[in-house]
Motif scaffolding. Sequence first.
Motif, PDB file in Angstrom:
ATOM      1  N   LYS A 142       0.856  -1.198   0.000  1.00  0.00           N
ATOM      2  CA  LYS A 142       0.000   0.000   0.000  1.00  0.00           C
ATOM      3  C   LYS A 142       0.891   1.247   0.000  1.00  0.00           C
ATOM      4  N   PRO A 143       0.599   2.211  -0.870  1.00  0.00           N
ATOM      5  CA  PRO A 143       1.448   3.407  -0.937  1.00  0.00           C
ATOM      6  C   PRO A 143       1.160   4.402   0.184  1.00  0.00           C
ATOM      7  N   ILE A 144       1.814   4.213   1.317  1.00  0.00           N
ATOM      8  CA  ILE A 144       1.782   5.177   2.425  1.00  0.00           C
ATOM      9  C   ILE A 144       3.113   5.912   2.372  1.00  0.00           C
ATOM     10  N   SER A 145       3.091   7.241   2.311  1.00  0.00           N
ATOM     11  CA  SER A 145       4.339   7.973   2.045  1.00  0.00           C
ATOM     12  C   SER A 145       5.312   7.944   3.220  1.00  0.00           C
ATOM     13  N   LYS A 146       4.777   7.954   4.438  1.00  0.00           N
ATOM     14  CA  LYS A 146       5.657   7.923   5.610  1.00  0.00           C
ATOM     15  C   LYS A 146       4.824   7.582   6.831  1.00  0.00           C
ATOM     16  N   LEU A 147       5.497   7.283   7.929  1.00  0.00           N
ATOM     17  CA  LEU A 147       4.778   6.878   9.146  1.00  0.00           C
ATOM     18  C   LEU A 147       3.761   7.943   9.535  1.00  0.00           C
ATOM     19  N   ASP A 148       4.127   9.209   9.401  1.00  0.00           N
ATOM     20  CA  ASP A 148       3.211  10.301   9.750  1.00  0.00           C
ATOM     21  C   ASP A 148       1.903  10.254   8.972  1.00  0.00           C
ATOM     22  N   ALA A 183       0.321   7.445   8.108  1.00  0.00           N
ATOM     23  CA  ALA A 183      -0.471   6.261   8.446  1.00  0.00           C
ATOM     24  C   ALA A 183      -1.639   6.686   9.331  1.00  0.00           C
ATOM     25  N   THR A 184      -2.778   6.003   9.188  1.00  0.00           N
ATOM     26  CA  THR A 184      -3.976   6.333   9.967  1.00  0.00           C
ATOM     27  C   THR A 184      -4.420   5.101  10.748  1.00  0.00           C
ATOM     28  N   GLU A 193      -6.782   3.325  10.124  1.00  0.00           N
ATOM     29  CA  GLU A 193      -7.106   2.257   9.159  1.00  0.00           C
ATOM     30  C   GLU A 193      -5.898   1.367   8.881  1.00  0.00           C
ATOM     31  N   ASP A 194      -4.713   1.888   9.123  1.00  0.00           N
ATOM     32  CA  ASP A 194      -3.484   1.141   8.834  1.00  0.00           C
ATOM     33  C   ASP A 194      -2.961   0.381  10.058  1.00  0.00           C
ATOM     34  N   GLN A 195      -3.747   0.379  11.124  1.00  0.00           N
ATOM     35  CA  GLN A 195      -3.257  -0.210  12.372  1.00  0.00           C
ATOM     36  C   GLN A 195      -2.826  -1.667  12.178  1.00  0.00           C
ATOM     37  N   ALA A 196      -3.682  -2.466  11.551  1.00  0.00           N
ATOM     38  CA  ALA A 196      -3.351  -3.887  11.367  1.00  0.00           C
ATOM     39  C   ALA A 196      -2.159  -4.038  10.412  1.00  0.00           C
ATOM     40  N   LEU A 197      -2.111  -3.196   9.386  1.00  0.00           N
ATOM     41  CA  LEU A 197      -1.000  -3.257   8.431  1.00  0.00           C
ATOM     42  C   LEU A 197       0.336  -2.946   9.122  1.00  0.00           C
ATOM     43  N   LEU A 198       0.332  -1.942   9.992  1.00  0.00           N
ATOM     44  CA  LEU A 198       1.575  -1.593  10.684  1.00  0.00           C
ATOM     45  C   LEU A 198       2.040  -2.742  11.574  1.00  0.00           C
ATOM     46  N   GLY A 199       1.096  -3.396  12.242  1.00  0.00           N
ATOM     47  CA  GLY A 199       1.457  -4.570  13.037  1.00  0.00           C
ATOM     48  C   GLY A 199       2.006  -5.678  12.161  1.00  0.00           C
ATOM     49  N   HIS A 200       1.364  -5.862  11.022  1.00  0.00           N
ATOM     50  CA  HIS A 200       1.823  -6.889  10.073  1.00  0.00           C
ATOM     51  C   HIS A 200       3.245  -6.592   9.589  1.00  0.00           C
ATOM     52  N   LEU A 201       3.518  -5.323   9.329  1.00  0.00           N
ATOM     53  CA  LEU A 201       4.856  -4.942   8.853  1.00  0.00           C
ATOM     54  C   LEU A 201       5.922  -5.256   9.909  1.00  0.00           C
ATOM     55  N   THR A 256      14.536   9.495   2.415  1.00  0.00           N
ATOM     56  CA  THR A 256      14.838   9.901   1.035  1.00  0.00           C
ATOM     57  C   THR A 256      13.866   9.299   0.021  1.00  0.00           C
ATOM     58  N   VAL A 257      13.161   8.238   0.380  1.00  0.00           N
ATOM     59  CA  VAL A 257      12.156   7.644  -0.513  1.00  0.00           C
ATOM     60  C   VAL A 257      10.798   7.775   0.178  1.00  0.00           C
ATOM     61  N   ASP A 258       9.856   8.454  -0.508  1.00  0.00           N
ATOM     62  CA  ASP A 258       8.566   8.764   0.115  1.00  0.00           C
ATOM     63  C   ASP A 258       7.581   7.612  -0.012  1.00  0.00           C
ATOM     64  N   HIS A 259       7.990   6.486   0.526  1.00  0.00           N
ATOM     65  CA  HIS A 259       7.121   5.295   0.629  1.00  0.00           C
ATOM     66  C   HIS A 259       7.555   4.636   1.937  1.00  0.00           C
ATOM     67  N   LEU A 260       6.629   4.480   2.856  1.00  0.00           N
ATOM     68  CA  LEU A 260       6.948   3.922   4.178  1.00  0.00           C
ATOM     69  C   LEU A 260       7.827   2.676   4.065  1.00  0.00           C
ATOM     70  N   HIS A 261       8.862   2.613   4.867  1.00  0.00           N
ATOM     71  CA  HIS A 261       9.716   1.424   4.876  1.00  0.00           C
ATOM     72  C   HIS A 261      10.446   1.305   6.201  1.00  0.00           C
ATOM     73  N   PHE A 262      10.727   0.061   6.556  1.00  0.00           N
ATOM     74  CA  PHE A 262      11.549  -0.243   7.719  1.00  0.00           C
ATOM     75  C   PHE A 262      12.867  -0.826   7.228  1.00  0.00           C
ATOM     76  N   HIS A 263      13.969  -0.280   7.754  1.00  0.00           N
ATOM     77  CA  HIS A 263      15.283  -0.850   7.483  1.00  0.00           C
ATOM     78  C   HIS A 263      15.563  -1.920   8.539  1.00  0.00           C
ATOM     79  N   ILE A 264      16.070  -3.066   8.094  1.00  0.00           N
ATOM     80  CA  ILE A 264      16.650  -4.056   9.008  1.00  0.00           C
ATOM     81  C   ILE A 264      18.155  -4.026   8.762  1.00  0.00           C
ATOM     82  N   LEU A 265      18.908  -3.700   9.814  1.00  0.00           N
ATOM     83  CA  LEU A 265      20.369  -3.621   9.709  1.00  0.00           C
ATOM     84  C   LEU A 265      20.969  -4.625  10.683  1.00  0.00           C
ATOM     85  N   GLY A 266      21.890  -5.457  10.198  1.00  0.00           N
ATOM     86  CA  GLY A 266      22.431  -6.456  11.098  1.00  0.00           C
ATOM     87  C   GLY A 266      23.705  -7.088  10.608  1.00  0.00           C
TER      88      GLY A 266
END
Length: 113
Positions: free
Chosen positions: A45-51, A53-54, A56-64, A94-104
């Motif tokens: 789903k094209p959500i530009s950033k965490l700010d 999110a609404t 309605e996106d609660q379950a999606l954010l948990g899923h992410l 820098t990219v206007d589509h919500l994303h989580f980085h995993i660094l390890g």
Amino acid sequence: MSDTIFGKIIRGEIPVDLVYEDDLTLAFKDINPQAPIHILVIPKKPISKLDEATIEDQALLGHLLLSVKKVAQQVGLSNGYRVVCNNGVDGGQTVDHLHFHILGDRLMSWPPG
Ligand code: 5GP
């Protein structure tokens, strides 16, 4: 929301090194890795950033976030890892589509730059 490079990746217009996919989520290797393992987890789903999110996106954010955990386990980050979500200009996004980085696969320092 305007299209982004991640929109093109979701549509298969740009190749990525795919790590995980389900109905709601894609995970792929970052093109400019900042750690030995650096993976991006994004919603389809094209959500530009965490700010943006609404409720309605609660379950999606948990899923992410559960997808983040699943991917980290899948790639063997059993000794820990860092999850980063840059939000907006001051967050370094820098990219206007919500994303989580995993660094390890290395010891992270604190505070981040
Ligand atoms: P941000 O700075 O917005 O938090 O993170 C965006 C991330 O997307 C950066 O780490 C950058 O390296 C990555 N990135 C940008 N364009 C591409 C691309 O075309 N392919 C891949 N795999 N990663 C990209």
